[in-house]
Write an enzyme that holds these catalytic residues in place. Structure first.
Site, PDB file in Angstrom:
ATOM      1  N   SER A 134      43.695  40.800  49.480  1.00 14.61           N
ATOM      2  CA  SER A 134      42.674  41.792  49.351  1.00 14.61           C
ATOM      3  C   SER A 134      42.971  42.785  50.377  1.00 14.61           C
ATOM      4  O   SER A 134      43.005  42.328  51.694  1.00 14.61           O
ATOM      5  CB  SER A 134      41.356  40.901  49.410  1.00 14.61           C
ATOM      6  OG  SER A 134      40.355  42.021  49.431  1.00 14.61           O
ATOM      7  N   LYS A 160      44.325  44.126  45.482  1.00 13.13           N
ATOM      8  CA  LYS A 160      42.878  44.262  45.320  1.00 13.13           C
ATOM      9  C   LYS A 160      42.611  45.196  46.465  1.00 13.13           C
ATOM     10  O   LYS A 160      42.639  44.971  47.638  1.00 13.13           O
ATOM     11  CB  LYS A 160      42.015  42.818  45.346  1.00 13.13           C
ATOM     12  CG  LYS A 160      40.318  43.253  45.267  1.00 13.13           C
ATOM     13  CD  LYS A 160      39.542  42.117  44.974  1.00 13.13           C
ATOM     14  CE  LYS A 160      39.251  41.542  46.162  1.00 13.13           C
ATOM     15  NZ  LYS A 160      38.267  40.499  45.983  1.00 13.13           N
ATOM     16  N   LEU A 161      41.891  46.405  46.089  1.00 14.99           N
ATOM     17  CA  LEU A 161      41.334  47.364  46.994  1.00 14.99           C
ATOM     18  C   LEU A 161      39.978  47.202  47.382  1.00 14.99           C
ATOM     19  O   LEU A 161      39.271  47.304  45.978  1.00 14.99           O
ATOM     20  CB  LEU A 161      41.672  48.972  46.529  1.00 14.99           C
ATOM     21  CG  LEU A 161      43.409  49.029  46.381  1.00 14.99           C
ATOM     22  CD1 LEU A 161      43.622  50.525  46.274  1.00 14.99           C
ATOM     23  CD2 LEU A 161      44.031  49.000  47.488  1.00 14.99           C
ATOM     24  N   LYS A 162      39.520  47.197  48.252  1.00 19.20           N
ATOM     25  CA  LYS A 162      37.985  47.248  48.733  1.00 19.20           C
ATOM     26  C   LYS A 162      37.535  48.707  48.618  1.00 19.20           C
ATOM     27  O   LYS A 162      38.405  49.568  49.036  1.00 19.20           O
ATOM     28  CB  LYS A 162      37.645  47.001  50.025  1.00 19.20           C
ATOM     29  CG  LYS A 162      37.893  45.244  50.284  1.00 19.20           C
ATOM     30  CD  LYS A 162      36.905  44.483  49.344  1.00 19.20           C
ATOM     31  CE  LYS A 162      37.106  42.984  49.755  1.00 19.20           C
ATOM     32  NZ  LYS A 162      35.864  41.815  49.064  1.00 19.20           N
ATOM     33  N   ASP A 188      37.131  46.237  44.282  1.00 15.86           N
ATOM     34  CA  ASP A 188      36.197  45.345  44.594  1.00 15.86           C
ATOM     35  C   ASP A 188      35.226  46.175  45.370  1.00 15.86           C
ATOM     36  O   ASP A 188      35.450  46.790  46.466  1.00 15.86           O
ATOM     37  CB  ASP A 188      36.461  44.138  45.283  1.00 15.86           C
ATOM     38  CG  ASP A 188      35.388  43.280  45.672  1.00 15.86           C
ATOM     39  OD1 ASP A 188      34.282  43.363  44.959  1.00 15.86           O
ATOM     40  OD2 ASP A 188      35.304  42.278  46.232  1.00 15.86           O
ATOM     41  N   GLU A 213      35.339  44.953  40.205  1.00 14.55           N
ATOM     42  CA  GLU A 213      34.572  43.910  40.708  1.00 14.55           C
ATOM     43  C   GLU A 213      33.238  44.296  41.157  1.00 14.55           C
ATOM     44  O   GLU A 213      33.381  45.049  42.038  1.00 14.55           O
ATOM     45  CB  GLU A 213      35.342  42.997  41.628  1.00 14.55           C
ATOM     46  CG  GLU A 213      34.803  41.902  42.025  1.00 14.55           C
ATOM     47  CD  GLU A 213      35.528  40.915  42.767  1.00 14.55           C
ATOM     48  OE1 GLU A 213      35.204  39.866  43.540  1.00 14.55           O
ATOM     49  OE2 GLU A 213      36.834  41.305  43.007  1.00 14.55           O
ATOM     50  N   ASP A 238      31.059  38.691  40.726  1.00 14.31           N
ATOM     51  CA  ASP A 238      31.265  37.945  41.747  1.00 14.31           C
ATOM     52  C   ASP A 238      29.878  37.504  42.165  1.00 14.31           C
ATOM     53  O   ASP A 238      29.606  36.569  41.929  1.00 14.31           O
ATOM     54  CB  ASP A 238      32.106  38.556  42.834  1.00 14.31           C
ATOM     55  CG  ASP A 238      32.505  37.963  44.176  1.00 14.31           C
ATOM     56  OD1 ASP A 238      31.622  36.860  44.343  1.00 14.31           O
ATOM     57  OD2 ASP A 238      32.916  38.484  45.304  1.00 14.31           O
ATOM     58  N   LYS A 262      33.942  31.615  43.508  1.00 12.88           N
ATOM     59  CA  LYS A 262      34.078  31.383  44.777  1.00 12.88           C
ATOM     60  C   LYS A 262      33.284  29.921  45.080  1.00 12.88           C
ATOM     61  O   LYS A 262      32.163  29.963  44.974  1.00 12.88           O
ATOM     62  CB  LYS A 262      33.621  32.342  45.837  1.00 12.88           C
ATOM     63  CG  LYS A 262      34.349  33.692  45.764  1.00 12.88           C
ATOM     64  CD  LYS A 262      33.692  34.684  46.714  1.00 12.88           C
ATOM     65  CE  LYS A 262      34.353  35.678  46.609  1.00 12.88           C
ATOM     66  NZ  LYS A 262      33.841  36.972  47.643  1.00 12.88           N
ATOM     67  N   GLY A 290      38.253  34.412  47.532  1.00 13.72           N
ATOM     68  CA  GLY A 290      38.167  34.142  48.983  1.00 13.72           C
ATOM     69  C   GLY A 290      37.277  34.547  49.860  1.00 13.72           C
ATOM     70  O   GLY A 290      36.769  35.503  49.464  1.00 13.72           O
TER      71      GLY A 290
END
Length: 369
Positions: A134, A160-162, A188, A213, A238, A262, A290
Protein backbone atom coordinates in the site's frame (compact mmCIF):
# COMPACT_ATOMS: atom_id res chain seq x y z
CA UNK A 1 -7.61 -24.14 29.28
CA UNK A 2 -8.08 -21.94 32.35
CA UNK A 3 -7.09 -18.28 32.14
CA UNK A 4 -4.79 -17.03 34.89
CA UNK A 5 -4.40 -13.49 33.64
CA UNK A 6 -3.39 -11.16 30.82
CA UNK A 7 -0.32 -8.99 30.49
CA UNK A 8 -1.30 -5.89 28.54
CA UNK A 9 1.40 -3.75 26.96
CA UNK A 10 1.16 -0.52 25.02
CA UNK A 11 3.90 -0.20 22.41
CA UNK A 12 5.05 2.47 19.94
CA UNK A 13 6.92 1.43 16.79
CA UNK A 14 8.42 4.21 14.62
CA UNK A 15 7.57 3.84 10.92
CA UNK A 16 10.35 3.85 8.32
CA UNK A 17 8.49 6.68 6.56
CA UNK A 18 5.26 8.53 7.45
CA UNK A 19 2.16 6.87 6.00
CA UNK A 20 -0.58 9.21 4.78
CA UNK A 21 -4.15 8.29 3.85
CA UNK A 22 -7.33 10.34 3.50
CA UNK A 23 -7.82 9.78 7.26
CA UNK A 24 -4.50 11.34 8.33
CA UNK A 25 -0.74 10.74 8.60
CA UNK A 26 1.04 8.27 10.88
CA UNK A 27 4.74 8.43 11.77
CA UNK A 28 4.60 5.67 14.38
CA UNK A 29 2.36 2.71 15.05
CA UNK A 30 0.99 2.41 18.54
CA UNK A 31 -0.68 -0.88 19.47
CA UNK A 32 -1.65 -3.13 22.34
CA UNK A 33 0.22 -6.40 22.76
CA UNK A 34 -1.44 -9.06 24.92
CA UNK A 35 0.13 -12.07 26.58
CA UNK A 36 -2.48 -14.54 27.77
CA UNK A 37 -1.25 -16.80 30.57
CA UNK A 38 -3.16 -19.99 31.28
CA UNK A 39 -2.71 -23.42 32.80
CA UNK A 40 -1.63 -24.74 29.35
CA UNK A 41 1.00 -22.08 28.67
CA UNK A 42 0.91 -18.62 27.13
CA UNK A 43 -0.15 -16.99 23.89
CA UNK A 44 0.22 -13.64 22.18
CA UNK A 45 -2.23 -11.27 20.56
CA UNK A 46 -2.30 -7.77 19.11
CA UNK A 47 -4.97 -5.06 19.11
CA UNK A 48 -4.77 -2.93 15.96
CA UNK A 49 -7.07 -0.10 17.08
CA UNK A 50 -5.63 3.33 16.31
CA UNK A 51 -5.09 6.23 18.69
CA UNK A 52 -8.17 8.08 17.41
CA UNK A 53 -11.55 6.75 16.23
CA UNK A 54 -11.09 7.69 12.57
CA UNK A 55 -10.85 4.38 10.69
CA UNK A 56 -13.38 2.80 13.05
CA UNK A 57 -15.24 3.81 16.25
CA UNK A 58 -12.62 1.99 18.34
CA UNK A 59 -9.52 3.67 19.73
CA UNK A 60 -6.54 2.27 21.59
CA UNK A 61 -7.17 3.57 25.11
CA UNK A 62 -10.79 2.47 24.92
CA UNK A 63 -9.77 -0.99 23.73
CA UNK A 64 -7.45 -1.36 26.72
CA UNK A 65 -10.27 -0.36 29.07
CA UNK A 66 -12.69 -2.85 27.52
CA UNK A 67 -10.15 -5.68 27.73
CA UNK A 68 -9.27 -4.81 31.34
CA UNK A 69 -12.74 -4.08 32.65
CA UNK A 70 -14.98 -6.46 30.73
CA UNK A 71 -13.33 -9.10 28.53
CA UNK A 72 -10.84 -10.58 31.00
CA UNK A 73 -13.44 -10.81 33.82
CA UNK A 74 -15.92 -12.46 31.41
CA UNK A 75 -13.37 -15.20 30.59
CA UNK A 76 -12.26 -15.84 34.15
CA UNK A 77 -13.02 -19.32 35.48
CA UNK A 78 -14.12 -20.72 32.10
CA UNK A 79 -12.72 -23.70 30.23
CA UNK A 80 -11.47 -21.77 27.20
CA UNK A 81 -11.00 -22.87 23.62
CA UNK A 82 -11.02 -20.69 20.50
CA UNK A 83 -14.74 -21.02 19.88
CA UNK A 84 -15.70 -20.40 23.52
CA UNK A 85 -14.20 -16.90 23.59
CA UNK A 86 -16.86 -15.51 21.29
CA UNK A 87 -19.59 -17.32 23.22
CA UNK A 88 -18.35 -15.96 26.55
CA UNK A 89 -18.28 -12.39 25.22
CA UNK A 90 -21.58 -12.55 23.35
CA UNK A 91 -23.40 -10.37 25.90
CA UNK A 92 -20.93 -7.52 25.35
CA UNK A 93 -21.59 -5.41 22.27
CA UNK A 94 -19.09 -4.02 19.77
CA UNK A 95 -15.33 -3.57 20.17
CA UNK A 96 -14.26 -6.04 17.45
CA UNK A 97 -10.59 -5.02 17.54
CA UNK A 98 -10.36 -5.66 21.27
CA UNK A 99 -12.20 -8.97 20.77
CA UNK A 100 -9.83 -9.94 17.99
CA UNK A 101 -6.81 -9.33 20.21
CA UNK A 102 -8.15 -11.52 23.01
CA UNK A 103 -9.26 -14.27 20.63
CA UNK A 104 -5.87 -14.17 18.90
CA UNK A 105 -3.96 -14.63 22.15
CA UNK A 106 -6.23 -17.48 23.30
CA UNK A 107 -5.91 -19.13 19.86
CA UNK A 108 -2.13 -18.87 20.02
CA UNK A 109 -1.99 -20.40 23.51
CA UNK A 110 -4.50 -23.16 22.77
CA UNK A 111 -2.93 -24.14 19.44
CA UNK A 112 0.62 -24.09 20.81
CA UNK A 113 -0.41 -26.51 23.54
CA UNK A 114 -1.75 -28.81 20.80
CA UNK A 115 1.22 -28.39 18.47
CA UNK A 116 -1.03 -27.07 15.70
CA UNK A 117 -0.40 -24.04 13.48
CA UNK A 118 -2.98 -21.30 13.04
CA UNK A 119 -3.07 -21.83 9.28
CA UNK A 120 -3.84 -25.54 9.71
CA UNK A 121 -6.56 -24.71 12.22
CA UNK A 122 -8.17 -22.18 9.86
CA UNK A 123 -7.88 -24.42 6.79
CA UNK A 124 -4.97 -22.85 4.92
CA UNK A 125 -3.94 -24.58 1.71
CA UNK A 126 -0.87 -22.61 0.59
CA UNK A 127 2.71 -22.63 1.95
CA UNK A 128 3.18 -19.04 0.75
CA UNK A 129 0.93 -16.22 -0.45
CA UNK A 130 1.27 -13.42 -2.97
CA UNK A 131 1.42 -10.03 -1.34
CA UNK A 132 1.05 -6.43 -2.40
CA UNK A 133 1.99 -3.08 -0.95
CA UNK A 134 0.00 0.00 0.00
CA UNK A 135 1.39 3.38 -1.08
CA UNK A 136 0.30 6.42 0.87
CA UNK A 137 -0.60 9.86 -0.45
CA UNK A 138 2.54 11.73 -1.49
CA UNK A 139 3.55 15.37 -1.72
CA UNK A 140 4.49 15.10 -5.41
CA UNK A 141 4.00 12.80 -8.38
CA UNK A 142 7.77 12.36 -8.63
CA UNK A 143 7.89 11.06 -5.06
CA UNK A 144 5.00 8.71 -5.83
CA UNK A 145 6.64 7.29 -8.94
CA UNK A 146 9.94 6.81 -7.13
CA UNK A 147 8.18 4.92 -4.33
CA UNK A 148 6.18 2.71 -6.71
CA UNK A 149 9.34 1.92 -8.67
CA UNK A 150 11.08 0.83 -5.46
CA UNK A 151 8.24 -1.52 -4.54
CA UNK A 152 7.98 -3.01 -8.02
CA UNK A 153 11.73 -3.58 -8.05
CA UNK A 154 11.39 -5.36 -4.70
CA UNK A 155 8.92 -7.72 -6.36
CA UNK A 156 5.51 -6.85 -4.90
CA UNK A 157 2.68 -8.48 -6.82
CA UNK A 158 0.26 -5.57 -6.53
CA UNK A 159 0.41 -1.80 -5.94
CA UNK A 160 -2.38 -0.07 -4.02
CA UNK A 161 -2.58 3.72 -4.14
CA UNK A 162 -4.31 5.65 -1.40
CA UNK A 163 -6.51 8.36 -2.92
CA UNK A 164 -8.61 11.31 -1.81
CA UNK A 165 -10.32 14.25 -3.58
CA UNK A 166 -7.57 16.15 -5.40
CA UNK A 167 -5.23 13.13 -5.41
CA UNK A 168 -6.86 10.47 -7.57
CA UNK A 169 -7.00 10.62 -11.37
CA UNK A 170 -3.62 12.24 -11.90
CA UNK A 171 -1.53 9.91 -9.68
CA UNK A 172 -3.30 6.85 -11.12
CA UNK A 173 -2.67 8.08 -14.65
CA UNK A 174 1.00 8.77 -13.88
CA UNK A 175 1.58 5.33 -12.37
CA UNK A 176 -0.22 3.51 -15.17
CA UNK A 177 1.56 5.41 -17.95
CA UNK A 178 4.97 5.05 -16.29
CA UNK A 179 4.83 1.36 -15.36
CA UNK A 180 2.47 -0.06 -17.95
CA UNK A 181 -0.71 -2.08 -18.16
CA UNK A 182 0.79 -5.27 -16.72
CA UNK A 183 1.11 -3.89 -13.19
CA UNK A 184 -1.77 -4.97 -10.93
CA UNK A 185 -2.97 -1.59 -9.68
CA UNK A 186 -5.73 -0.77 -7.18
CA UNK A 187 -6.90 2.33 -5.32
CA UNK A 188 -8.25 2.81 -1.80
CA UNK A 189 -10.29 5.86 -0.80
CA UNK A 190 -10.93 5.03 2.88
CA UNK A 191 -14.46 6.56 2.60
CA UNK A 192 -13.14 9.94 1.37
CA UNK A 193 -15.85 10.51 -1.29
CA UNK A 194 -19.58 11.24 -1.37
CA UNK A 195 -22.24 9.89 -3.76
CA UNK A 196 -21.97 13.16 -5.64
CA UNK A 197 -18.49 12.08 -6.74
CA UNK A 198 -19.68 8.98 -8.62
CA UNK A 199 -19.32 10.57 -12.06
CA UNK A 200 -15.79 11.73 -11.21
CA UNK A 201 -14.72 8.35 -9.79
CA UNK A 202 -16.13 6.56 -12.83
CA UNK A 203 -13.29 8.11 -14.82
CA UNK A 204 -10.97 5.65 -13.05
CA UNK A 205 -12.39 3.00 -15.40
CA UNK A 206 -9.93 4.25 -18.01
CA UNK A 207 -6.90 2.91 -16.10
CA UNK A 208 -7.57 -0.82 -15.92
CA UNK A 209 -7.65 -1.05 -12.12
CA UNK A 210 -8.08 -4.42 -10.42
CA UNK A 211 -10.47 -2.79 -7.94
CA UNK A 212 -11.64 0.47 -6.33
CA UNK A 213 -11.79 0.12 -2.55
CA UNK A 214 -14.32 1.74 -0.18
CA UNK A 215 -15.04 5.10 -1.85
CA UNK A 216 -18.04 5.99 0.37
CA UNK A 217 -19.12 5.89 4.02
CA UNK A 218 -19.29 2.41 5.59
CA UNK A 219 -23.06 2.42 6.04
CA UNK A 220 -23.88 3.66 2.54
CA UNK A 221 -24.28 0.38 0.67
CA UNK A 222 -26.74 2.08 -1.68
CA UNK A 223 -24.05 4.45 -2.97
CA UNK A 224 -21.62 1.58 -3.40
CA UNK A 225 -24.23 -0.46 -5.28
CA UNK A 226 -25.07 2.53 -7.51
CA UNK A 227 -21.38 3.06 -8.23
CA UNK A 228 -20.77 -0.64 -8.88
CA UNK A 229 -23.56 -0.63 -11.46
CA UNK A 230 -22.05 2.43 -13.13
CA UNK A 231 -18.43 1.24 -13.56
CA UNK A 232 -16.65 -1.71 -15.10
CA UNK A 233 -13.96 -1.75 -12.38
CA UNK A 234 -14.79 -4.11 -9.48
CA UNK A 235 -15.81 -2.37 -6.25
CA UNK A 236 -14.22 -3.69 -3.05
CA UNK A 237 -15.55 -3.09 0.46
CA UNK A 238 -13.40 -2.72 3.57
CA UNK A 239 -14.85 -0.58 6.37
CA UNK A 240 -18.41 -1.62 5.47
CA UNK A 241 -17.77 -5.30 6.31
CA UNK A 242 -17.59 -6.07 10.03
CA UNK A 243 -19.18 -9.55 10.02
CA UNK A 244 -20.26 -12.45 7.84
CA UNK A 245 -23.80 -11.04 7.96
CA UNK A 246 -22.52 -7.71 6.60
CA UNK A 247 -20.72 -9.54 3.80
CA UNK A 248 -23.84 -11.48 2.81
CA UNK A 249 -25.94 -8.28 2.80
CA UNK A 250 -23.43 -6.30 0.74
CA UNK A 251 -23.13 -9.09 -1.83
CA UNK A 252 -26.91 -9.49 -2.04
CA UNK A 253 -27.35 -5.77 -2.63
CA UNK A 254 -24.68 -5.61 -5.34
CA UNK A 255 -22.52 -3.22 -3.32
CA UNK A 256 -19.29 -5.10 -3.99
CA UNK A 257 -17.74 -7.91 -6.00
CA UNK A 258 -14.56 -8.18 -3.87
CA UNK A 259 -14.06 -8.02 -0.09
CA UNK A 260 -11.05 -6.91 1.92
CA UNK A 261 -10.95 -8.95 5.16
CA UNK A 262 -9.09 -7.48 8.13
CA UNK A 263 -9.24 -9.77 11.18
CA UNK A 264 -9.07 -6.86 13.61
CA UNK A 265 -11.96 -5.05 11.94
CA UNK A 266 -14.26 -8.09 11.95
CA UNK A 267 -13.58 -9.35 15.49
CA UNK A 268 -10.97 -12.02 14.91
CA UNK A 269 -9.69 -14.83 12.74
CA UNK A 270 -12.71 -17.08 13.25
CA UNK A 271 -15.15 -14.43 11.99
CA UNK A 272 -12.69 -13.66 9.19
CA UNK A 273 -12.91 -17.31 8.15
CA UNK A 274 -16.72 -17.13 8.20
CA UNK A 275 -16.62 -14.08 5.90
CA UNK A 276 -14.26 -15.99 3.61
CA UNK A 277 -16.75 -18.87 3.51
CA UNK A 278 -19.73 -16.59 2.75
CA UNK A 279 -17.79 -14.88 -0.04
CA UNK A 280 -16.65 -18.22 -1.49
CA UNK A 281 -20.23 -19.48 -1.53
CA UNK A 282 -21.16 -16.46 -3.69
CA UNK A 283 -18.10 -16.63 -5.93
CA UNK A 284 -16.69 -13.39 -4.49
CA UNK A 285 -12.88 -13.22 -4.17
CA UNK A 286 -11.34 -11.89 -0.95
CA UNK A 287 -7.96 -10.59 0.13
CA UNK A 288 -6.35 -9.84 3.48
CA UNK A 289 -5.94 -6.19 4.38
CA UNK A 290 -3.39 -4.71 6.75
CA UNK A 291 -3.44 -2.37 9.75
CA UNK A 292 0.30 -1.72 10.10
CA UNK A 293 0.51 -4.84 12.27
CA UNK A 294 3.54 -5.99 14.18
CA UNK A 295 4.97 -9.40 13.34
CA UNK A 296 2.29 -10.99 15.51
CA UNK A 297 -0.54 -9.72 13.34
CA UNK A 298 1.51 -10.24 10.18
CA UNK A 299 1.93 -13.92 11.06
CA UNK A 300 -1.77 -14.32 11.73
CA UNK A 301 -2.74 -12.56 8.51
CA UNK A 302 -0.45 -14.81 6.47
CA UNK A 303 -2.11 -17.84 8.06
CA UNK A 304 -5.53 -16.49 7.09
CA UNK A 305 -4.47 -15.51 3.56
CA UNK A 306 -3.50 -19.13 2.89
CA UNK A 307 -7.20 -20.08 2.73
CA UNK A 308 -8.43 -20.98 -0.77
CA UNK A 309 -10.70 -17.97 -1.32
CA UNK A 310 -7.88 -15.44 -0.85
CA UNK A 311 -7.06 -15.18 -4.54
CA UNK A 312 -5.83 -11.57 -4.63
CA UNK A 313 -2.54 -10.29 -3.15
CA UNK A 314 -3.06 -8.87 0.34
CA UNK A 315 -1.58 -5.93 2.23
CA UNK A 316 0.89 -8.10 4.16
CA UNK A 317 4.10 -6.39 3.18
CA UNK A 318 7.57 -7.34 4.38
CA UNK A 319 8.66 -6.04 7.76
CA UNK A 320 11.19 -3.63 6.25
CA UNK A 321 8.37 -1.83 4.40
CA UNK A 322 7.23 -0.32 7.70
CA UNK A 323 9.70 -0.98 10.52
CA UNK A 324 13.47 -0.89 10.94
CA UNK A 325 12.99 -3.41 13.73
CA UNK A 326 9.80 -5.23 14.65
CA UNK A 327 9.02 -7.03 17.91
CA UNK A 328 9.28 -10.44 16.20
CA UNK A 329 11.64 -11.92 13.65
CA UNK A 330 11.31 -10.07 10.33
CA UNK A 331 9.10 -11.26 7.50
CA UNK A 332 10.85 -11.20 4.14
CA UNK A 333 9.52 -10.85 0.60
CA UNK A 334 10.54 -13.63 -1.78
CA UNK A 335 9.66 -13.12 -5.45
CA UNK A 336 6.36 -11.41 -4.64
CA UNK A 337 5.36 -13.91 -1.96
CA UNK A 338 5.73 -14.43 1.77
CA UNK A 339 5.95 -17.75 3.58
CA UNK A 340 3.09 -18.79 5.85
CA UNK A 341 4.32 -19.64 9.38
CA UNK A 342 3.88 -23.33 10.17
CA UNK A 343 5.13 -23.55 13.76
CA UNK A 344 2.44 -24.06 16.43
CA UNK A 345 0.07 -21.18 17.10
CA UNK A 346 0.96 -17.95 15.35
CA UNK A 347 4.37 -19.39 14.59
CA UNK A 348 6.21 -16.40 16.04
CA UNK A 349 6.77 -14.87 19.47
CA UNK A 350 8.08 -11.43 20.45
CA UNK A 351 11.80 -11.04 20.96
CA UNK A 352 12.11 -9.92 24.56
CA UNK A 353 14.62 -7.11 24.04
CA UNK A 354 12.78 -5.76 21.00
CA UNK A 355 9.47 -5.76 22.87
CA UNK A 356 10.95 -4.03 25.90
CA UNK A 357 12.54 -1.35 23.72
CA UNK A 358 9.17 -0.20 22.33
CA UNK A 359 6.99 -0.72 25.40
CA UNK A 360 5.53 2.52 26.78
CA UNK A 361 3.42 0.95 29.52
CA UNK A 362 2.36 -2.45 30.85
CA UNK A 363 0.04 -3.96 33.40
CA UNK A 364 -0.97 -7.38 34.71
CA UNK A 365 -4.70 -8.13 34.74
CA UNK A 366 -5.50 -11.18 36.89
CA UNK A 367 -8.41 -13.37 35.86
CA UNK A 368 -10.65 -13.22 38.90
CA UNK A 369 -14.00 -15.06 38.61
Amino acid sequence: MKLEGVELRRIALPLVTPFRTSLGTQSERTALVLKVVGDEGEGWGECVAEDEPTYSPEYLTGAAEVIRGFFVPALAGLDLNPASVGHALRHLRGHPMARSAVEMAVLDCWLRARRTSLTDHLGGVRPSVRVGVSVGIMETLDALLETVDKHLTAGYARIKLKIEPGWDLEPVRAVRETFGADVMLTVDANTAYSPGDIRHLARLDAYGLALIEQPFEPGDLHAHATFAARVDTPVCLDESITSAADAADAIRRGACSIINIKPGRVGGYLEARRIHDVAAAHGVPVWCGGMLETGLGRAGNLALAALPGFTLPGDISATERYYHRDITRPFVLDDGTMAVPTDPGLGVVPEEDALEAVTTGSEWIPAVP
